[in-house]
Design an enzyme around this catalytic site. Structure first.
Site, PDB file in Angstrom:
ATOM      1  N   GLU A   1       2.687   4.981  -3.882  1.00  0.00           N
ATOM      2  CA  GLU A   1       2.658   5.965  -5.006  1.00  0.00           C
ATOM      3  C   GLU A   1       3.975   6.720  -5.138  1.00  0.00           C
ATOM      4  O   GLU A   1       4.328   7.040  -6.278  1.00  0.00           O
ATOM      5  CB  GLU A   1       1.491   6.935  -4.799  1.00  0.00           C
ATOM      6  CG  GLU A   1       0.132   6.281  -5.003  1.00  0.00           C
ATOM      7  CD  GLU A   1      -0.243   5.291  -3.888  1.00  0.00           C
ATOM      8  OE1 GLU A   1       0.225   5.480  -2.756  1.00  0.00           O
ATOM      9  OE2 GLU A   1      -0.972   4.331  -4.169  1.00  0.00           O
TER      10      GLU A   1
ATOM     11  N   ASP B   1      -8.938   3.534  -2.555  1.00  0.00           N
ATOM     12  CA  ASP B   1      -9.945   3.942  -1.557  1.00  0.00           C
ATOM     13  C   ASP B   1     -11.207   4.506  -2.186  1.00  0.00           C
ATOM     14  O   ASP B   1     -11.413   5.725  -2.249  1.00  0.00           O
ATOM     15  CB  ASP B   1      -9.328   4.962  -0.602  1.00  0.00           C
ATOM     16  CG  ASP B   1      -8.155   4.371   0.166  1.00  0.00           C
ATOM     17  OD1 ASP B   1      -8.063   3.135   0.248  1.00  0.00           O
ATOM     18  OD2 ASP B   1      -7.347   5.158   0.688  1.00  0.00           O
TER      19      ASP B   1
ATOM     20  N   ASP C   1       0.858  -1.186   0.000  1.00  0.00           N
ATOM     21  CA  ASP C   1       0.000   0.000   0.000  1.00  0.00           C
ATOM     22  C   ASP C   1       0.899   1.243   0.000  1.00  0.00           C
ATOM     23  O   ASP C   1       2.117   1.132   0.180  1.00  0.00           O
ATOM     24  CB  ASP C   1      -0.845  -0.062   1.282  1.00  0.00           C
ATOM     25  CG  ASP C   1      -1.881   1.043   1.369  1.00  0.00           C
ATOM     26  OD1 ASP C   1      -2.249   1.615   0.324  1.00  0.00           O
ATOM     27  OD2 ASP C   1      -2.342   1.327   2.502  1.00  0.00           O
TER      28      ASP C   1
HETATM   29  O1  MIG Z   1      -3.728   5.996   4.783  1.00  0.00           O
HETATM   30  O2  MIG Z   1      -3.484   0.748   5.706  1.00  0.00           O
HETATM   31  O3  MIG Z   1      -5.798   2.091   0.362  1.00  0.00           O
HETATM   32  O4  MIG Z   1      -6.692  -0.146   1.699  1.00  0.00           O
HETATM   33  O5  MIG Z   1      -6.686  -0.075   4.511  1.00  0.00           O
HETATM   34  C1  MIG Z   1      -4.513   4.868   4.634  1.00  0.00           C
HETATM   35  C2  MIG Z   1      -4.645   1.474   5.862  1.00  0.00           C
HETATM   36  C3  MIG Z   1      -3.642   3.686   4.327  1.00  0.00           C
HETATM   37  C4  MIG Z   1      -4.877   2.973   2.389  1.00  0.00           C
HETATM   38  C5  MIG Z   1      -5.304   1.756   1.620  1.00  0.00           C
HETATM   39  C6  MIG Z   1      -6.313   0.990   2.414  1.00  0.00           C
HETATM   40  C7  MIG Z   1      -5.721   0.599   3.754  1.00  0.00           C
HETATM   41  C8  MIG Z   1      -5.267   1.839   4.504  1.00  0.00           C
HETATM   42  N1  MIG Z   1      -4.324   2.601   3.673  1.00  0.00           N
END
Ligand code: MIG
Length: 799
Positions: free
Chosen positions: A410, A485, A407
């Protein structure tokens, strides 16, 4: 300097007239009077690569997108010089290069029709702020031209009339038309006059695509740096364009383990251990199939990657084993930010070895993420990727985790303008040192690649499983992905549908959405309708943010639970069908989902359709996408379609209303199809498959179907240990013939097929298996069901 518009800038520069041409096997170089060099590489008869330099010198030719396994070679190549142009001819394409200004026109070599033509063609402006150029290309749009692809853009299938930006961005609660979001896939497919071609602009800088938005009849694309470097991929079938693009940027390196195609349950976050167990036990108690359970960031100690919270997960190895005994694979999240903490070994190692990204003048790239202040590994450095891959040893080999979810790659950084690294951050880029301007769009891809490398190493001889949020072209080689998200709204169900189709059309099939929506909470009806769609996405996972309430299949009352269970069960029944489609994707780059335009480009009715899609080769699906709709209108492509629930036949080429109460949805099977099904299992491998069900849909005429199976994990299938059944169905007025050709050395556990014959137009009087008549009593005549030895080669069912 106007960077965000392609035309309205007076500083545009252009190539002048060609003064020199050279040919080096398949690389043709044209030099203009003002020093511009254009290089055309003939990769295949239908794939030409165009590169331009304004200085006479090309950059080192390096791309993260193009795979070394890409096919090369052509049947024919001829270059002729005419008064005004050079004419390059392959067996598929004719490419004219205008001598006066280097402009390109491409024609179909067979019927000479114009496919794609430069308008201004290559042009550029000097980028005084950063050095280099803003490189630009514009082409004339043909009458009725349509555009598709471009990765995860949350917009209608057909891109015409819109402009897009490619800059990988964390986009919490994005919506329809938000741009850019998580992925950068600078590849589109165009269609006009029944012919299709694609353009892959392999440039990782911030880039833009304009499809007749700025100017009505012009399509253009440009980037804030790097080279004008694009591949022109000719069809004329759109399916060929997509498979050729996938060949170029890579197919998944291996089949996913069969369990990875099961249903996955996720939440931010399930903790402590007792909560995880409560969830998994409930799945088993209610007999709702599920293969994977996810741990989000709270499983770690202070959000430090590769650690476990002692309080919530005191004995992860035991827990993971207990979950595995119950059929659950544990998947954990791993983010790129490494907490600045001298007592944290991952941080120490990274620091000692100089693995973290640095700013232009030397300080580390420091940014706040979940753990607080962090440094970030430079995943574009091959040495860092090796180090990173080794970090997975304990997690995978020792603790037994089966998959890793990347995650925030980016990369997402909190509290800074742009919510990512500043432009000046330095990257290795596999030895092609550069700034973040060039590396940004590939950073997440390289993190997923390093993670994949680790999982592959430590899962071996089992198959790795990785999920990523950020991606650039080619990421499909390593990992699956989700769409980020989203929100629990009806329009987001539509967006999920569009994104999964669009990603498949962009070479990346193993994708799904957060079913039910990540932000906010769905009501039961929305959740049920979203599950119905989600079971037809290659990656099938419910995920939601914890502060918005429960989002498990049973969270909305019994009626909804039953609907959800029914559809997840259907997913598990269709596993061999999906697995076969996946095998076609892995071996030939064929997308697992097909938008209707990809399925039948000649039917202009498909060009602006959004909702209906083909799952695999034979199943037509259309999600119900509004509340209290007990059905919907949908378009049926040409052909004849059996209603999966009623066996009623619909003739395609028209729009029709289809009934679909909440416990149903419009699902149709193409006539002549043979659909393989497994029994319902609570998880993959729960049951030994004792019999393969084949749903046979009668057709007057011929049809081919395939079933691919193997051990469902491991690499033996690469050595020939797979089972591929090619079925040929021939339907006549008074007879149905099914022939089977089997290849591969894998021996399936079942001995028999159970054939359900749908839509037979006659009453069965006689059955012959491999020329021997068998007693009619083998047939359950009320349901036209027949049990047969799996090794038959020719079956005749006669009136
Ligand atoms: O700032 O890890 O897209 O799937 O549950 C949020 C917490 C960070 C974003 C991800 C989401 C995940 C969440 N993350």
């Amino acid at each position: 300097m106007i960077l965000n518009t392609e035309l309205e800038y007076k500083g545009n520069l252009f190539p002048s007239k060609i003064i020199n041409y050279e040919k080096n096997i398949n690389v043709l170089s044209f030099t203009a009077d003002n020093g511009v060099v254009m290089q055309i590489t003939v990769r295949r008869d239908s794939i030409l690569r165009f590169r331009y330099t304004t200085t006479g010198i090309f950059e080192n030719d390096f791309s993260y997108a193009i795979t070394k396994y890409a096919s090369r070679g052509y049947n024919h190549l001829e270059v002729e010089e005419e008064t005004d142009a050079y004419i390059i001819t392959t067996s598929k394409l004719i490419c004219k290069v205008a001598k006066v200004d280097m402009r390109i026109s491409l024609y179909d070599a067979i019927d000479n029709t114009l496919i794609c033509e430069d308008e201004l063609g290559f042009h550029w402006e000097e980028n005084y702020a950063n050095g280099g150029n803003v490189v630009k290309m514009s082409k004339t749009a043909q009458a009725g031209e349509c555009y598709y692809g471009l990765g995860d853009k949350p917009v209608d299938n057909n891109l015409k009339g819109k402009r897009f930006e490619n800059w990988v961005t964390d986009s919490y609660a994005y919506g329809r038309d938000t741009d850019p979001i998580y992925k950068s896939i600078p590849f589109y497919t165009a269609l006009h006059n029944k012919k299709s071609y694609g353009i892959f602009f392999d440039n990782s800088f911030r880039s833009y695509f304009d499809f007749c938005h700025e100017r009505r009849n012009i399509t253009s694309f440009w980037a804030h740096g790097g080279e004008m470097n694009y591949y022109f991929i000719y069809g004329p079938e759109m399916s060929e364009v997509v498979t050729n693009y996938t060949d170029l940027t890579g197919k998944p390196h291996e089949m996913p383990a069969l369990w990875a195609l099961g249903y996955h349950q996720c939440k931010w976050s399930y903790y402590p251990e007792s909560k995880v167990k409560e969830i998994t036990s409930k799945f088993r108690a209610l007999e709702i199939p599920c293969d994977a359970i996810y741990l989000d960031i709270d499983y770690m100690e202070g959000f430090r990657c590769f650690t476990w919270s002692k309080e919530y997960f005191p004995d992860p190895k035991r827990m993971v084993k207990e979950l595995a005994d119950d059929g659950f694979k544990t998947i954990v999240i791993i983010d790129p930010g490494i907490k600045i903490d001298m007592d944290y070994s991952v941080f120490k190692e990274g620091l000692d070895n100089d693995y973290f990204c640095k700013r232009a003048d030397g300080p580390y790239m420091k940014g706040k993420v979940w753990p607080g202040e962090c440094y970030f590994p430079d995943f574009t450095n091959p040495e860092v990727r090796d180090w990173w891959s080794d970090l997975f040893q304990e997690l995978i080999e020792d603790i037994g985790v089966k998959g890793v979810w990347n995650d925030m790659n980016e990369p997402a950084v909190m509290d800074v303008p742009g919510k990512s690294f500043p432009d000046d951050v330095r990257h290795n880029y596999d030895g092609n040192y550069c700034s973040h301007r060039k590396a940004h769009n590939v950073y997440g891809m390289q993190m997923a690649r390093a993670t994949y490398q680790g999982l592959k190493k430590f899962s071996y001889p089992k198959r790795p499983f990785v999920i990523t949020r950020a991606a650039y072209s080619g990421t499909q080689r390593y990992t699956s992905s989700w769409t980020g998200d989203n929100i629990a709204t009806w329009d987001h169900l539509n967006i999920a549908n569009l994104q999964a189709q669009r990603m498949a059309m962009s070479g990346f099939s193993f994708v799904g959405s957060d079913i039910g929506g990540f932000a906010e909470q769905p009501n039961g009806e929305l959740y049920a309708r979203w599950i119905q769609l989600g079971i037809f996405h290659p990656f099938c996972r419910t995920h939601s943010s914890g502060d918005h309430g429960d989002q498990e299949p049973w969270a909305f009352g019994d009626t909804i639970t039953n609907v959800v269970k029914k559809f997840i069960e259907l997913r598990y029944q269709l596993l061999p069908y999906l697995y076969t489609a996946f095998w076609r994707h892995v071996s030939d780059g064929i997308p697992i989902l097909k938008s209707l335009v990809l399925y039948d480009q000649e039917d202009t009715q498909t060009h602006y359709r959004n909702d209906e899609f083909i799952f695999g080769e034979k199943i037509l699906v259309c999600p119900v996408n509004a509340p209290n709709q007990k059905g919907r209108r949908m378009y049926f492509p040409y052909g004849r379609w059996y209603n999966l629930w009623t066996d009623e036949i619909v003739t395609g080429g028209q729009e029709m209303w289809v009934d679909a109460d909440l416990d149903s949805m419009p699902i149709f099977v193409s006539e002549g199809a043979i659909i393989p099904k497994y029994p319902i299992q609570q998880y993959v491998g729960e049951k030994t498959i004792e019999e393969l069900t084949l749903d046979v849909y009668y057709k007057l005429g011929k049809e081919a179907s395939q079933v691919f199976e193997d051990a469902g994990d491991g690499y033996d299938y690469i050595k020939g240990r797979y089972s591929l059944r090619d079925f040929k169905l021939t339907g006549k007025e008074d007879e149905l013939i099914i022939q089977q050709f089997k290849t591969g050395k894998y021996i399936t556990t079942y001995k028999t097929f159970k054939l359900n014959l749908h839509g037979l137009p006659f009453k069965i009087k006689k059955i012959e298996v491999d020329n021997v008549e068998i007693p009619i009593k083998n047939l359950i005549s009320t349901s036209n069901t027949l049990v047969l030895d799996k090794e038959f080669t020719e079956l005749h069912i006669m009136a």
